[in-house]
Design an enzyme around this catalytic site. Structure first.
Site, mmCIF file in Angstrom:
data_model
loop_
_atom_site.group_PDB
_atom_site.id
_atom_site.type_symbol
_atom_site.label_atom_id
_atom_site.label_comp_id
_atom_site.label_asym_id
_atom_site.label_seq_id
_atom_site.Cartn_x
_atom_site.Cartn_y
_atom_site.Cartn_z
ATOM 1 C CG HIS A 87 -2.212 -0.748 0.945
ATOM 2 N ND1 HIS A 87 -2.278 -2.117 1.050
ATOM 3 C CD2 HIS A 87 -3.447 -0.340 0.569
ATOM 4 C CE1 HIS A 87 -3.512 -2.513 0.741
ATOM 5 N NE2 HIS A 87 -4.236 -1.456 0.443
ATOM 6 N N GLY A 88 1.868 1.285 0.832
ATOM 7 C CA GLY A 88 2.649 2.517 0.871
ATOM 8 C C GLY A 88 4.028 2.273 1.423
#
Lengths: 474, 332
Positions: A325-326
């Site tokens: 996701h990040g």
């Protein structure tokens, strides 16, 4: 261009009639490929070059894997392709993160370096299309599918504009079955697809941006001192915001694809009506959880190698999910929390077993609310800009707020949020037993008119700060 | 059969939607509200992109804050310059409430900019502490501005010119929240804003005494909390700005610093904290640019009803006067 922009309205108004006017299927596919490149290149033409490289290289590598006469050669081409995809993702998405982390860790042992800015711009959708290309290569290597000889068809699979930037993450096998058979555009499908597009825009523009974002923006501001109520309100608000944002995008994507005669896999199916985190992940970002199951969790050994190894596999899979996701530690914590929830749930089932009381309706409602609360607790680590901010909100959620913590004002923002939250959860409960969107055409037509008109009017009357789609940053 | 039902659904929904929208517009227009263009990073970027288009016409970047934005009209500027036989393209890049030196630095660092930069500013606005106020606009232009955003923004501007529904203060959710909070209908703006990013303050439509009182009170509160840099420190900081100006000059461009009209308490507070002789005039001695102070030109010494901004009816006179001053200064 984003689905909620006027540019996209013009784009769709040009591409869709042109698609209908063309009679030959190859011509239609050519049009979709060109249109998808325009769609993607309109952000930054450089991104298009990168996407083209990944597409051509993986298409070519798949041919080499398929045509290789020895297992060693097959393996070489497989790893070459996977490493190329992961290297690009690693450079563009994680290089800055690793540089920062190295500097921070060196500082811990007394070696001081100035923070460096590598100036890397993250190409849109790179996490999504990298996973799609890896799944293609893995499936070819595992001989689950035969690679396509058509670069155009593979290019269309990678770039098809409804799913290109933020999914749903498609498998080549599913897409190719559609790409090789001429799609029929029916009036019903266009009408339902357009209805889904409006529904998706409604969720994003009205739900995410206008109703839920204001509360989350207040509570997650780094300097805000959240009290108990404010912290939970912020967590619930962001849960609903990210749902409306991403499910709205996915619904619009499904609707647009339907208009063109394509079927994309559903990505969200009433996740906040789930009982337990395991069920939630079968309803939340379904295409990602399926991908992680098939290409990470199962290859790691699933639960086949024993319970403990199974729990570890769950933790590895969901920590990786957070990192996907990040490129930041708070995303890793978010993923690990979900892994821990899933392990905890599995432990309960393994050691406590199935209780009949859990099937009673009121208990299931309570468990669904508990599931939503757990999701919302974890989402604090998704939304907060840093781990210290997330930790501060966590303390507040569990009654350890600072003494001078703020109480959320009971004003218009809060009242609209509470009404929308209760309505949203009730709608999710109603939607739970309904699969897909086939229930829409079965609604009485006056109800359909009313729902459609209300959504369109709400979209028109929802100008303001247009937030980027949250998942575009991944 | 099903398709016919769907068609009916879509037609009926479209009719209801349009009727609802029409009623919404009629109700608010009946109460004296009007559509207006709303400023945004995208609109700024759209105009910033014009500043680096090749000449002719001569690209004139109008930098500054509200006094330039609500005091000069690009259309009138173009017209007056045309009367003087000049082909110019004035581009409004001023941002209300944001001092502009970051934008000047950005133009200086952009090799494509070879035009005239007019910077509406006072000595306070040159303090390095406030240089970065327009940094977000610049970052947006360099990192986020794209062809698709340009198309969107151009279409959005058209919609905003004709629909009250396109104003964020009239968003349904906002109106519902105001209703919950018992706040009544949205505030009636006395500031106008156009697609060229220029605007105007129409004091006939406002409670001038209240606006003036609030502005002066704010400034009286602000200055005691703010320690101006000493003239030497301030001038030292300006040496970097001198280098930016030299860059533009080296490419054949020109730079004009313009101290716009202010009056009464505002003027006296500015003078008390940044005396002209100690700051502005010393800068003029080292700056390779034209330095225009409104006090030196009768055509620029225009009343400012709220002490800081000229009235909308004076924009024409002010702009034409400014064009003639630039001509006299050799900047045009």
């Amino acid at each position: 261009m984003t689905f909620d922009s006027l540019t996209f309205a013009v784009f769709l108004a040009m591409v869709f009639p042109a698609y209908l006017l063309l009679r030959s299927w190859p011509a239609r596919k050519n049009l979709l490929l060109v249109a998808s490149c325009v769609f993607y290149g309109s952000w930054n033409p450089f991104f298009l070059i990168l996407l083209a490289f990944t597409t051509v290289f993986d298409w070519w590598a798949a041919q080499r894997i398929h045509g290789a006469t020895t297992e060693a050669a097959r393996r070489r081409w497989f790893w070459a392709s996977v490493l190329a995809s992961l290297s690009l993702l690693g450079y563009f998405k994680y290089a800055q993160f690793f540089a920062n982390t190295a500097i921070e860790w060196l500082a811990l042992v007394g070696v001081a370096y100035k923070p460096i800015d590598l100036g890397i711009v993250l190409p849109l959708g790179i996490s999504f299309y990298t996973f799609e290309s890896i799944s293609y290569i893995v499936d070819v290597y595992k001989k689950r599918i035969t690679p396509t000889k058509s670069l155009r068809d593979y290019g269309l699979f990678m770039t098809f504009f409804p799913h290109l930037v933020a999914g749903p993450i498609m498998r080549f096998g599913d897409f190719n079955a559609q790409a090789t058979t001429p799609r029929t555009v029916t009036a019903d499908a266009v009408a339902l697809g357009a209805f889904m597009l409006v529904g998706g825009l409604f969720l994003k523009i009205v739900g995410a941006d206008q109703v839920f974002a204001p509360i989350a923006d207040i509570v997650f501001a780094p300097d805000y001192k959240a009290g108990f109520v404010a912290a939970w309100a912020g967590a619930f608000s962001f849960s609903m915001q990210v749902y409306c944002d991403f499910a709205g995008y996915s619904l619009a994507a499904l609707g647009i694809a339907k208009m063109f005669g394509f079927h994309l896999p559903p990505n969200f199916e009433a996740p906040f009506a789930s009982v337990g985190i395991a069920e939630l992940w079968t309803r939340w970002h379904i295409s990602l959880s399926n991908w992680l199951r098939d290409y990470v969790f199962n290859p790691l050994g699933h639960y086949r190698k024993g319970r403990l190894r199974g729990y570890l596999n769950v933790m590895i899979t969901f920590t990786a999910c957070g990192f996907w996701h990040g490129a930041a530690w708070h995303f890793v914590v978010w993923g690990a929390m979900h892994g821990a929830f899933l392990v905890g749930e599995r432990l309960l089932k393994d050691f406590v077993g199935e209780w009949k009381v859990w099937d009673a309706k009121p208990v299931r409602w309570l468990l669904a609310l508990l599931t939503f609360a757990l999701f919302s607790w974890a989402v604090v680590y998704f939304r907060a800009p840093t781990i210290p901010v997330a930790w501060d909100r966590t303390l507040a959620m569990f009654g350890f707020a600072a003494k001078d913590a703020a109480t959320l004002a009971w004003n218009g923002d809060a009242k609209v949020f509470v009404i929308a939250l209760l309505t949203g959860l009730a709608v999710q409960g109603w939607l739970k037993s309904r699969k897909g969107w086939d229930w829409v055409p079965q609604m009485a037509w006056p109800l359909r008119v009313l729902l459609l008109a209300l959504m369109m009017l709400a979209i028109i009357l929802a100008p303001g700060k247009s937030n980027a789609f949250i998942y575009f940053q991944f | 059969m099903n398709s016919a039902r769907w068609l009916l659904v879509w037609i009926a929904a479209a009719v209801i939607t349009l009727a609802g929208w029409g009623a919404f517009e009629a109700i608010w227009r009946g109460q004296g509200y009007k559509p207006t263009v709303m400023d945004s990073f995208d609109l700024w970027s759209q105009h910033r992109a014009r500043a680096v288009k090749p000449a002719p016409p001569l690209r004139i970047a109008l930098l500054g804050a509200s006094r330039i934005q609500y005091g000069l009209s690009p259309a009138v500027f173009r017209d007056e310059a045309h009367k003087l036989g000049l082909s110019v393209d004035p581009i409004m890049l001023a941002v209300n409430g944001h001092y502009p030196l970051a934008a000047l630095r950005d133009l200086a660092n952009d090799p494509k900019f070879t035009g005239l930069a007019v910077i509406g500013i006072d000595s306070r606005g040159m303090d390095p502490k406030v240089w970065e106020m327009q940094a977000k606009h610049i970052a947006h232009y360099h990192h986020d501005w794209s062809p698709s955003r340009e198309v969107h923004r151009r279409l959005l501007t058209r919609v905003q010119e004709y629909a009250i529904a396109a104003r964020p203060d009239f968003a349904a959710a906002t109106l519902v929240k105001r209703w919950f909070d018992d706040q009544g209908p949205p505030y009636k703006e006395y500031v106008t804003f156009e697609r060229d990013r220029s605007g105007g303050t129409d004091y006939v439509k406002s409670d001038l005494a209240a606006i003036r009182g609030a502005r002066v009170a704010d400034l009286k509160k602000y200055y005691p909390l703010y320690t101006p840099p000493t003239p030497d420190t301030w001038l030292d900081g300006m040496r970097e700005v001198v280098r930016w100006v030299e860059k533009i000059n080296a490419r054949g461009g020109k730079v004009v610093f313009y101290r716009e009209p202010v009056s009464d308490e505002h003027y006296h507070l500015d003078e008390a904290n940044f005396p002209r002789a100690s700051y502005w005039d010393r800068l003029a001695a080292i700056m390779p640019a034209r330095m225009v102070d409104f006090q030196d030109y009768p055509e620029l010494n225009i009343p400012t009803p709220d002490t800081s901004h000229i009235d909308i009816k004076d924009i024409d006179r002010h702009t034409r006067g400014f064009v003639h001053v630039l001509r006299k200064q050799g900047a045009l």
